[in-house]
Design a protein around this motif. Structure first.
Motif, PDB file in Angstrom:
ATOM      1  N   GLY A   9      51.889  44.163  58.645  1.00 25.67           N
ATOM      2  CA  GLY A   9      50.506  43.788  58.993  1.00 25.67           C
ATOM      3  C   GLY A   9      50.045  44.968  59.816  1.00 25.67           C
ATOM      4  N   ARG A  11      47.789  48.016  60.576  1.00 21.56           N
ATOM      5  CA  ARG A  11      46.619  48.608  59.746  1.00 21.56           C
ATOM      6  C   ARG A  11      46.541  50.122  60.264  1.00 21.56           C
ATOM      7  NH1 ARG A  11      42.995  45.332  57.325  1.00 21.56           N
ATOM      8  NH2 ARG A  11      41.281  47.137  57.681  1.00 21.56           N
ATOM      9  N   PRO A  12      46.263  51.119  59.270  1.00 21.47           N
ATOM     10  CA  PRO A  12      46.056  52.592  60.012  1.00 21.47           C
ATOM     11  C   PRO A  12      45.266  52.711  60.892  1.00 21.47           C
ATOM     12  CG  PRO A  12      45.668  52.300  57.356  1.00 21.47           C
ATOM     13  CD  PRO A  12      45.714  50.955  57.783  1.00 21.47           C
ATOM     14  N   GLU A  13      44.295  52.049  61.295  1.00 20.72           N
ATOM     15  CA  GLU A  13      43.523  52.323  62.641  1.00 20.72           C
ATOM     16  C   GLU A  13      44.283  51.772  63.930  1.00 20.72           C
ATOM     17  OE1 GLU A  13      41.736  48.585  60.571  1.00 20.72           O
ATOM     18  OE2 GLU A  13      42.544  50.602  59.808  1.00 20.72           O
ATOM     19  N   ARG A 199      44.858  59.481  58.081  1.00 18.56           N
ATOM     20  CA  ARG A 199      43.603  58.981  57.419  1.00 18.56           C
ATOM     21  C   ARG A 199      43.634  59.441  55.729  1.00 18.56           C
ATOM     22  NH1 ARG A 199      38.315  60.896  56.457  1.00 18.56           N
ATOM     23  NH2 ARG A 199      38.986  62.964  57.263  1.00 18.56           N
ATOM     24  N   GLY A 238      49.632  44.804  66.935  1.00 19.00           N
ATOM     25  CA  GLY A 238      49.160  45.705  65.733  1.00 19.00           C
ATOM     26  C   GLY A 238      48.571  46.896  66.213  1.00 19.00           C
TER      27      GLY A 238
END
Length: 366
Positions: A9, A11-13, A199, A238
């Motif tokens: 779960g 996320r790249p950010e 990114r 996260g």
């Protein structure tokens, strides 16, 4: 063997690459206290040491057991705070350190003096009599300085916290502010590079650039770090933080303390070449290292000196079994032994190990 971080779960950010001045100050102190781990920094270490005020130099020498053999999570306090990131300045990082509870601070600071089973939830040493007694017993085997520190830590955590902050601020004034001014652009550039890789090419490429010892298993949703220990952690808020270090090579640290957010503290500098061993030395020493238990023993002995009993406890073996493995390592000239009171302490000869090659040295120090 490996440390695994579950990142399902994520996320790249949610991945941040951020230098930490407090983490780098700890690495600077470690390199000054244990130059054998960092042969490429010996010139720098000599220059810094020669330029120190005698009072500061004496204080650093008296406290070097805090970072010579162990990297404590005390120097990465933001990992214990929800959504935490390193500070932009040392003062900001020290403010984050002040936000730890006494229980969090003591639990992490006991890494300085005690051989704790890092991957398991330890008892509250401030309230558990059994935990206090065990911590004091282990600290006593390390030496009188370690015992006095542990006693004070358990009896009066606020005074130790205040003392540590003042000491680190004095180190900053004495030498680290200049070091950080020089290193910060390099670390910031590496952080930008890793962020751009993340990114453009994704997490797997970014982690591969962090270290060949780090890989992302997309199928299982795990980051796997090749280490001579077993460990497990889970990203719960996260966010995953990667912290670059210039002074830390060859150490690749993975924070996986229960209740703290996992992170990677990775080196960015170029490894120094080492001189190869003779055929006779290589044959004898590699034979001694052919057993996986002896490899794991070397990992502990590379960081500090330990008694046979301590090694037996951490490896889940009997003292005679550990003694037999130590005998093989000593016969190969890889381990030295010294007596401190009623304790016999064993330690890896890092200079000898370095002649085996950088791959093995980086493996046991990783």
């Amino acid at each position: 063997m490996s440390v695994r971080i579950d990142i399902a779960g994520l996320r790249p950010e949610g991945v941040s690459v951020v230098p930490s001045p407090l983490a780098e100050l700890c690495m600077a102190l470690h390199a000054l206290g244990e130059p054998g781990h960092h042969p490429g920094l010996r010139g720098w270490a000599t220059e810094v040491t020669d330029g120190l005020d005698p009072y500061v130099a004496d204080r650093m020498c008296e406290a070097d057991f805090l970072w010579r053999s162990t990297y404590s999570d005390v120097f990465l306090p933001f990992a214990a705070l929800p959504g935490g990131l390193p500070g932009a300045t040392l003062a900001e990082d020290l403010d984050l350190l002040d936000k730890l509870t006494d229980e969090q601070f003591v639990d992490a600071a006991l890494e300085f003096t005690c051989l704790l089973r890092y991957a398991f939830q330890a008892p509250n040493h401030l309230s558990s009599q059994e935990g206090r007694a065990r911590a004091l017993e282990v600290a006593a085997s390390r030496g009188q300085r370690q015992l006095r520190f542990t006693q004070r830590l358990l009896e009066d955590p606020p005074s130790v916290r205040a003392w540590l902050r003042r000491f680190l601020e004095d180190c900053d004034a004495a030498f680290f502010s200049d070091v950080w001014a020089r290193l910060r652009p390099q670390l910031a550039a590496d952080a930008r590079h890793k962020t751009e890789l993340l990114r453009r090419k994704g997490l797997a490429e970014a982690l591969a650039a962090v270290s060949p010892a780090v890989r992302f298993e997309a199928g299982s949703g795990r980051i796997v770090v090749d280490k001579l220990i077993e460990g497990h952690a889970t990203v719960t808020d996260g966010r995953l933080v990667l912290v670059p270090t210039s002074l830390g090579r060859p150490h690749l640290n993975v924070l996986h303390r229960p209740g703290w957010q996992p992170l990677l503290h990775y080196p960015v500098s170029v490894p120094e070449p080492v001189r190869p061993a003779s055929v006779e030395q290589l044959t004898l020493r590699m034979t001694a290292l052919s057993h996986p238990v002896r490899m794991r023993i070397c990992r502990h002995l590379a960081r500090s000196a330990y008694t046979t009993t301590e090694l037996a406890q951490v490896h889940g073996m009997t003292a005679p079994e550990i003694s037999r493995h130590l005998g093989v390592l000593k016969k190969a000239g890889l381990v030295t032994t010294r007596r401190r009171g009623r304790y016999v302490l064993h330690q890896l000869d890092v200079a000898v190990v370095a002649r085996l090659g950088s791959d093995f040295l980086e493996g046991v120090l990783r």
